[in-house]
Design a protein around this motif. Structure first.
Motif, PDB file in Angstrom:
ATOM      1  N   GLU A   1      46.208  40.779  21.846  1.00 20.69           N
ATOM      2  CA  GLU A   1      46.026  41.121  21.198  1.00 20.69           C
ATOM      3  C   GLU A   1      46.136  41.373  19.530  1.00 20.69           C
TER       4      GLU A   1
ATOM      5  N   SER B   1      50.673  36.991  21.378  1.00 22.15           N
ATOM      6  CA  SER B   1      50.311  38.269  21.686  1.00 22.15           C
ATOM      7  C   SER B   1      48.472  37.797  21.310  1.00 22.15           C
TER       8      SER B   1
ATOM      9  N   ASP C   1      51.812  42.638  23.361  1.00 22.32           N
ATOM     10  CA  ASP C   1      49.888  43.567  22.786  1.00 22.32           C
ATOM     11  C   ASP C   1      50.120  44.870  22.477  1.00 22.32           C
ATOM     12  N   LYS C   2      50.610  45.372  23.171  1.00 24.12           N
ATOM     13  CA  LYS C   2      50.902  47.238  23.023  1.00 24.12           C
ATOM     14  C   LYS C   2      50.924  47.494  21.052  1.00 24.12           C
ATOM     15  N   LYS C   3      52.021  46.612  20.404  1.00 23.20           N
ATOM     16  CA  LYS C   3      51.853  47.491  19.588  1.00 23.20           C
ATOM     17  C   LYS C   3      50.529  46.847  18.182  1.00 23.20           C
TER      18      LYS C   3
ATOM     19  N   GLU D   1      53.432  41.760  26.252  1.00 28.27           N
ATOM     20  CA  GLU D   1      53.035  42.851  26.706  1.00 28.27           C
ATOM     21  C   GLU D   1      53.348  43.215  25.251  1.00 28.27           C
ATOM     22  N   MET D   2      54.785  43.147  25.006  1.00 27.40           N
ATOM     23  CA  MET D   2      55.366  45.133  24.141  1.00 27.40           C
ATOM     24  C   MET D   2      54.743  44.320  23.142  1.00 27.40           C
TER      25      MET D   2
ATOM     26  N   GLN E   1      55.227  57.374  19.916  1.00 32.99           N
ATOM     27  CA  GLN E   1      54.716  56.412  19.792  1.00 32.99           C
ATOM     28  C   GLN E   1      55.665  55.511  19.157  1.00 32.99           C
TER      29      GLN E   1
ATOM     30  N   TRP F   1      58.154  52.506  20.992  1.00 33.68           N
ATOM     31  CA  TRP F   1      58.304  51.198  20.968  1.00 33.68           C
ATOM     32  C   TRP F   1      59.328  50.738  20.414  1.00 33.68           C
TER      33      TRP F   1
END
Length: 239
Positions: A71, A69, A6-8, A3-4, A195, A199
């Motif tokens: 993403e 990931s 994917d967020k990045k 998830e981390m 942001q 992170w």
């Protein structure tokens, strides 16, 4: 962890079609150490958005990019289409569960936490006839993040490169190694830098309250932008 990353993905460095100054130096050293990518099969472990994967795809015969990931892989495939790269296979997996059932000409991994321990390192060795591994030589210094670390010990730093180097010596595996340095500046809007800092602080277990981070960065912003000075030291192993 998935998830981390994917967020990045949305703000992570992307392939531009040309090697960066650091990449030019890195690949020159890899070639000096006897590894060439022309006409070869390559696997990139922890490929992220494909900054290295897509560059190598322009040189090698075929390449597989593996990352946890989805993403990150989505961004890589978007850029592969943009640059008409078709010799690429993307695999979403963690390294423990990655089993391609083949040996590539070159196993490649740069700055990826995917290879975490000696068991992973042995698996990485068995993935390629030649192997290229790059990891931190010491913690990266960021003028922005240092505002929040305040001299604390960063337990997230893992001296894997030195550990793996010792493993190669212990197993009498011939290798080449060197330390590569990079110094650069990154300019972002206040919100983007906020942001980005949040992170990095979270992944390093230094979580801070968002408004406090934004307020601190606002104090050093100029015309709505914050410039981050980054100094990196990385160790390259080629064997």
């Amino acid at each position: 962890m998935k998830e981390m990353w994917d967020k990045k993905a949305a703000s992570y460095t992307r392939f531009t079609g040309e090697p960066s100054e650091f990449q030019r130096g890195l690949y020159a050293k890899i070639e000096e150490f006897g590894v060439k990518f022309e006409g070869k099969s390559v696997v990139d472990i922890g490929c992220g958005t494909g900054v290295h994967t897509l560059l190598l795809a322009q040189i090698c015969r075929e390449i597989t990019g593996m990352d946890i990931s989805g993403e990150m892989l989505k961004v890589m495939l978007e850029d592969a289409a943009k640059f008409n790269i078709s010799n690429l296979t993307a695999v979403q997996s963690d390294f423990k569960n990655f089993n391609p059932n083949r040996v590539y000409d070159v196993a490649f991994s740069t700055m990826s936490p995917a290879i975490a321990d000696e068991e992973d390192f042995v698996k990485f060795i068995n993935l390629g006839e030649k192997r290229v591994y790059l990891w931190w030589n010491k913690p990266r210094n960021s003028s922005v993040l240092e505002l929040f670390y305040e001299g604390s010990q960063r337990g997230c730093f893992k001296e894997k490169a030195n550990f793996f180097e010792e493993y190669l010596r212990r197993e009498n595996i011939i290798f080449n190694s060197c330390v590569l340095e990079e110094s650069r500046e990154q300019k972002r809007t206040l919100e983007e830098m906020t942001q980005n800092a949040l992170w990095h602080l979270e992944i390093a277990n230094f979580a801070h309250e968002e408004n406090a981070v934004r307020s601190r960065l606002e104090s050093i912003a100029q015309d709505g932008y914050v410039t981050e000075k980054i100094v990196s030291s990385m160790k390259l192993l080629v064997f």
